[in-house]
Motif scaffolding. Structure first.
Motif, PDB file in Angstrom:
ATOM      1  N   GLY A 336       0.820  -1.209   0.000  1.00  0.00           N
ATOM      2  CA  GLY A 336       0.000   0.000   0.000  1.00  0.00           C
ATOM      3  C   GLY A 336       0.853   1.257   0.000  1.00  0.00           C
ATOM      4  N   LEU A 339       2.566   1.889  -3.388  1.00  0.00           N
ATOM      5  CA  LEU A 339       1.674   2.419  -4.420  1.00  0.00           C
ATOM      6  C   LEU A 339       1.168   3.826  -4.117  1.00  0.00           C
ATOM      7  N   LEU A 340       0.987   4.137  -2.823  1.00  0.00           N
ATOM      8  CA  LEU A 340       0.262   5.361  -2.459  1.00  0.00           C
ATOM      9  C   LEU A 340       1.063   6.359  -1.631  1.00  0.00           C
ATOM     10  N   ASP A 342       3.524   8.516  -2.182  1.00  0.00           N
ATOM     11  CA  ASP A 342       3.742   9.871  -2.704  1.00  0.00           C
ATOM     12  C   ASP A 342       2.490  10.749  -2.606  1.00  0.00           C
ATOM     13  N   PRO A 343       1.335  10.312  -3.103  1.00  0.00           N
ATOM     14  CA  PRO A 343       0.152  11.178  -2.971  1.00  0.00           C
ATOM     15  C   PRO A 343      -0.296  11.378  -1.524  1.00  0.00           C
ATOM     16  N   VAL A 344      -0.154  10.351  -0.689  1.00  0.00           N
ATOM     17  CA  VAL A 344      -0.551  10.492   0.717  1.00  0.00           C
ATOM     18  C   VAL A 344       0.336  11.512   1.418  1.00  0.00           C
ATOM     19  N   SER A 347      -0.442  15.032   0.371  1.00  0.00           N
ATOM     20  CA  SER A 347      -1.686  15.568   0.923  1.00  0.00           C
ATOM     21  C   SER A 347      -1.501  16.099   2.340  1.00  0.00           C
ATOM     22  N   GLN A 359       8.783  12.759   0.622  1.00  0.00           N
ATOM     23  CA  GLN A 359       8.767  11.799  -0.479  1.00  0.00           C
ATOM     24  C   GLN A 359      10.144  11.179  -0.709  1.00  0.00           C
TER      25      GLN A 359
END
Length: 447
Positions: A336, A339-340, A342-344, A347, A359
């Motif tokens: 998880g 996959l996620l 960078d965007p998490v 935010s 990041q």
């Protein structure tokens, strides 16, 4: 060994469903409890006052530190109650609960007596000043009086977990969180009570939980008062083993909190962007730990039961089975993040600079679930077996390695901090694994 324990050991079959029956509700409970702090921050954010929101954060951290250190009341009770269930039966479990409640009351009394000195020291240690400090005092002065309720609830919940009453634990925690958030919304937004409303919502919810959990336990143990009439239950000879287990768990938690505090302090020395970015990464780690910690609960209960039954084969079988499933769960968490992440992280980041730093360190979010999960499981095994002296020794060893690594990798920048923290988790698990054969021989005898 009692006849009951012999029978239990002889009839043992590995129950993999029991692992999930304990671990999954514990995961949901842990996450639900963590979300209450987020809820408080959101509610007070509706006041559009930065100082007040900062005060809630400071206050929440203050009590997170204070009550996390006291969590030994829950974990120690869980392990001993699980052992009692297969060693001596229900009466022994009731005696362990009463000892836990007595110690909880004693510690709560000391905390209340120390309030005039301890509370200002805790708020000062977190650097609260000016308007933030004034608002934090309002919140903390109210919340501090929840200490007796919190400590008694820790002992009661530990007893329930040790008896595998996980569905009831989950229900109580969800209702408690809902009441807390609901009262917070009413007090702050409808009654305009400000930050005091957050404090009072926590106060009322905690004691409502105590009443509900206390009644549930009492209804399920009608002979509890018979056990209380046995004065030997609370004599020093009976309390000493319980206190020994909890002393080791308390010291182990203190060392862990110091290690986590060092990560924050050294992040701050590298500048505000690194501090903010590492704060986000740390919250992701906490989320990971809360999820995977459900397997620690499973190990506490199931391995405690096998030790109480003097069942070496079953004890080892559960260690392997829980480790295997926890590693699979860690793989899903790591995937998880892969996959996620960078965007998490983007935010949460307040600025582009914070986002870049976070990041750049995102790879550690993929590594840490694997680095930490074995240690979480071994924590549960050691607590369930009451090997708390050895557990403390492994924490001391890992902390020393952590300190040395921080010094040696300082030139690596932020990567050095996260490498050292990951190494801390790995070394802790390796030391626990290395001590396992010795602990098994001491407990069950040579093979």
């Amino acid at each position: 060994m009692t006849n009951f324990a012999k029978t239990t050991a002889a009839k043992f079959t590995l129950d993999t469903r029991a692992i999930w029956a304990i671990a999954l509700p514990a995961m949901v409970t842990n996450v639900a409890t963590a979300l209450i702090g987020i809820g408080d921050m959101w509610i007070v954010g509706r006041l559009n006052d930065a100082a007040t929101q900062g005060a809630v954060d400071v206050g929440a951290r203050t009590f997170a530190i204070l009550f996390t250190v006291m969590n030994f009341l829950k974990t120690g009770t869980t392990g001993l109650v699980a052992q009692d269930g297969t060693r001596e039966g229900v009466a022994a479990q009731h005696a362990t609960l009463l000892r836990g409640l007595a110690i909880a009351l004693g510690i709560a009394a000391l905390l209340l007596i120390a309030k005039p000195l301890l509370l200002p020291a805790l708020l000062g240690a977190l650097g609260a000043q000016g308007e933030v400090l004034g608002a934090a005092r309002i919140y903390a002065d109210i919340r501090y009086w929840t200490a007796p309720g919190v400590l008694l609830n820790l002992a009661l919940i530990g007893y329930m977990v040790g008896r595998r009453q996980m569905k009831a634990v989950l229900l109580f925690e969800i209702v408690y969180n809902a009441v807390n958030v609901g009262l917070g919304l009413w007090f702050v937004l409808a009654l305009d009570m400000g930050i005091a409303g957050i404090g009072w919502s926590s106060f009322i919810a905690e004691y409502a939980k105590l009443v509900a959990v206390g009644l549930f336990v009492w209804r399920g143990a009608p002979d509890l008062f018979e056990t209380l009439r046995n004065t030997a239950v609370l004599r020093w000879a009976s309390l000493k083993p319980f206190l020994g287990v909890n002393r080791d768990l308390f010291l182990r938690t203190v060392i862990l909190m110091i290690a986590l505090g060092a990560l924050t302090r050294l992040s701050a020395e590298r500048g505000p962007e690194v501090l903010a970015a590492n704060g986000i990464l740390y919250q992701m780690f906490v989320f990971t730990a809360l999820l995977l910690d459900g397997f620690e609960n499973a190990a506490q209960v199931l391995n405690g039961e096998r030790l109480g039954a003097k069942d070496r084969r079953g004890f080892v079988a559960y260690v392997k089975a829980i480790l295997l499933r926890s590693l699979a769960a860690a793989g899903f968490v790591a995937l998880g993040f892969a996959l996620l992440a960078d965007p998490v992280l983007a935010s949460f980041a307040a600025t582009d600079g914070v986002r870049v730093v976070a990041q750049d360190a995102a790879i550690w979010l993929v590594i840490i679930p694997f680095a930490g999960v074995a240690g979480f499981v071994f924590d549960g095994v050691y607590v369930g077996a009451s090997w708390t002296g050895a557990l403390l020794a492994t924490m001391v060893g890992a902390a020393l390695v952590f300190a040395a690594s921080l010094w040696l990798t300082w030139s690596w920048g932020n990567a050095g901090l996260w490498f050292s923290f990951t190494l801390f988790l790995v070394v802790r698990a390796l030391l626990q694994w290395a001590l396992m054969p010795r602990q098994l021989s001491r407990t069950f005898g040579p093979r």
